[in-house]
Design an enzyme around this catalytic site. Structure first.
Site, PDB file in Angstrom:
ATOM      1  N   HIS A  67       2.749  -3.527  -1.093  1.00  0.00           N
ATOM      2  CA  HIS A  67       3.549  -2.964   0.003  1.00  0.00           C
ATOM      3  C   HIS A  67       2.728  -2.970   1.303  1.00  0.00           C
ATOM      4  CE1 HIS A  67       6.170   0.390   1.720  1.00  0.00           C
ATOM      5  NE2 HIS A  67       5.092   0.490   2.462  1.00  0.00           N
ATOM      6  N   GLU A  68       1.491  -2.450   1.227  1.00  0.00           N
ATOM      7  CA  GLU A  68       0.636  -2.392   2.423  1.00  0.00           C
ATOM      8  C   GLU A  68       0.277  -3.795   2.911  1.00  0.00           C
ATOM      9  OE1 GLU A  68       0.320   0.329   3.977  1.00  0.00           O
ATOM     10  OE2 GLU A  68       1.139   1.558   2.362  1.00  0.00           O
ATOM     11  N   HIS A  71       2.941  -5.138   5.123  1.00  0.00           N
ATOM     12  CA  HIS A  71       2.764  -4.716   6.521  1.00  0.00           C
ATOM     13  C   HIS A  71       1.698  -5.580   7.200  1.00  0.00           C
ATOM     14  CE1 HIS A  71       5.206  -1.155   6.171  1.00  0.00           C
ATOM     15  NE2 HIS A  71       4.425  -0.563   5.300  1.00  0.00           N
ATOM     16  N   ASP A 169       7.837   4.564   6.800  1.00  0.00           N
ATOM     17  CA  ASP A 169       8.107   3.305   7.499  1.00  0.00           C
ATOM     18  C   ASP A 169       9.446   3.357   8.235  1.00  0.00           C
ATOM     19  OD1 ASP A 169       5.768   2.176   6.556  1.00  0.00           O
ATOM     20  OD2 ASP A 169       6.728   1.534   4.700  1.00  0.00           O
TER      21      ASP A 169
HETATM   22 ZN   LIG Z   1       4.775   1.224   4.337  1.00  0.00          ZN
END
Ligand SMILES: [Zn+2]
Length: 370
Positions: A67-68, A71, A169
């Site tokens: 997930h990170e 980004h 987010d």
């Molecule tokens: Zn996030």
């Protein structure tokens, strides 16, 4: 004379973290409390179950890491570098260097939850191939597998992060969308305000249900939302200003061949803590208060300034945006920024200068509002 190279802010490391890997050139860190959490999980679920649970949790945190990275990789497409990714027991944090524009922030923020959506779809596919769909879950008595667990985790990660409130987010998506129509500080206050309200509601439910976990989540959401509001409001005061507006122009320098005794006297003579070290016209380094203290105790008062000074220093031009000072003052390195005009030292900006500048701008803004 060579122009001094600005030192990157990326040399500092967050405290209590362990670097475990580097992915796409981004350092991946684990916070010490995360290891404690893993140990706790394997102890309370003793015997064979403990190992299975530890495995489940590690698998979930691989999803958090992906997930990170979502980004970070989208940020990189926009030329925004990621300083590092740290995994905490409550989730992951990717620290970006620099500030993306609203439209970029929108895509960067969406990328994380989208990774979990894609993983969920893939996991549903696996469930149908290997376990014949969801039917095995309906029986009730059967054991929950790693696949089921990961699916629930990814759907939760996607939904939780899309809540339109800071620091999730979804809050960034909302802020970015609002910032296209209004000043960024206002947009942040709205998204942060929703976050604080949500934290209050979750906290209330936590109290009513006597759930420590919910109370903790509420606490972290409130903290994250408040930090985001205050840092954006501070930034908004710096916008449109340059280093020249906030720097001090009256400061003392010290010669590289001077003794530490002289440096100690200069420290006591005035309120200046850090002194640019020069030799003729050239700036060689910076002498910080702790350099003087440590040097005195190690080498004595007759030691040369050059032997204990810090050789790396931050240098910018007077027209550089004042906002960039934020990236140049990381937590671990409070050394002042030196301001050069055509290779000549003309000013110095300390953390104290910066906070005074913000204080004064804040006061001015309030008097105009009245
Ligand atoms: Zn996030």
């Amino acid at each position: 004379m060579s122009h001094p190279q600005p030192t990157a802010a990326s040399t500092s490391r967050p405290p209590w973290t362990i670097r475990v890997a580097t992915v796409f050139g981004i350092p991946i860190r684990i916070h010490a409390t995360f290891l404690l959490f893993l140990a706790w999980v394997s102890v309370i679920n003793s015997s064979a179950n403990g190992i299975a649970w530890t495995l489940f949790i590690v698998a979930v945190f691989v999803c958090v890491l992906l997930h990170e990275l979502g980004h970070a990789l989208v940020a990189r497409r926009f030329g925004v570098h990621t300083k590092d990714i740290t995994l905490y027991p409550i989730g992951g944090v990717a620290v970006l260097e620099g500030r993306p524009k609203p439209k970029q922030e929108l895509w960067i923020a969406l990328a994380g939850p989208m990774v979990n959506v894609v993983l969920s779809v893939v996991l549903v596919g696996f469930l149908f191939v290997f376990e014949g769909g969801f039917s095995h879950l309906m029986g009730g008595a059967q054991k929950i597998t790693l696949l089921d667990f990961l699916l629930v985790a990814n759907v939760t990660l996607a939904l939780f992060n899309l809540i339109p409130a800071f620091p999730m987010d979804g809050g960034r998506v909302l802020r970015a969308a609002l910032a296209m129509a209004m000043p960024e500080a206002r947009a942040t206050q709205i998204a942060g305000g929703i976050g604080q309200g949500l934290a209050f509601v979750i906290g209330l439910i936590g109290v009513l249900q006597q759930s420590i976990v919910l109370m903790l989540i509420a606490f972290f959401i409130f903290l994250g939302a408040s930090q985001e509001i205050s840092s954006t409001v501070t930034r908004s005061f710096l916008q449109g200003h340059t280093m020249a507006d906030a720097m001090q122009t009256r400061f003392r320098t010290i010669m590289s061949g001077d003794s530490l005794e002289r440096a100690a006297n200069m420290l006591l003579d005035g309120s200046q803590h850090d002194f640019p070290v020069i030799n003729g016209d050239e700036v060689l380094g910076i002498l910080m208060r702790n350099n003087i203290v440590q040097g005195l105790s190690m080498d004595g008062p007759s030691a040369y300034v050059a032997s204990v000074m810090q050789r790396e220093f931050k240098s910018v031009s007077p027209d550089a945006p004042l906002e960039s000072a934020f990236e140049l003052f990381p937590q671990a390195d409070p050394s002042p920024i030196l301001i050069f005009k055509e290779d000549r030292l003309i000013g110095m900006l300390t953390l104290e200068n910066l906070s005074e500048f913000v204080m004064l701008e804040h006061a001015k803004a309030r008097s105009i509002g009245r």
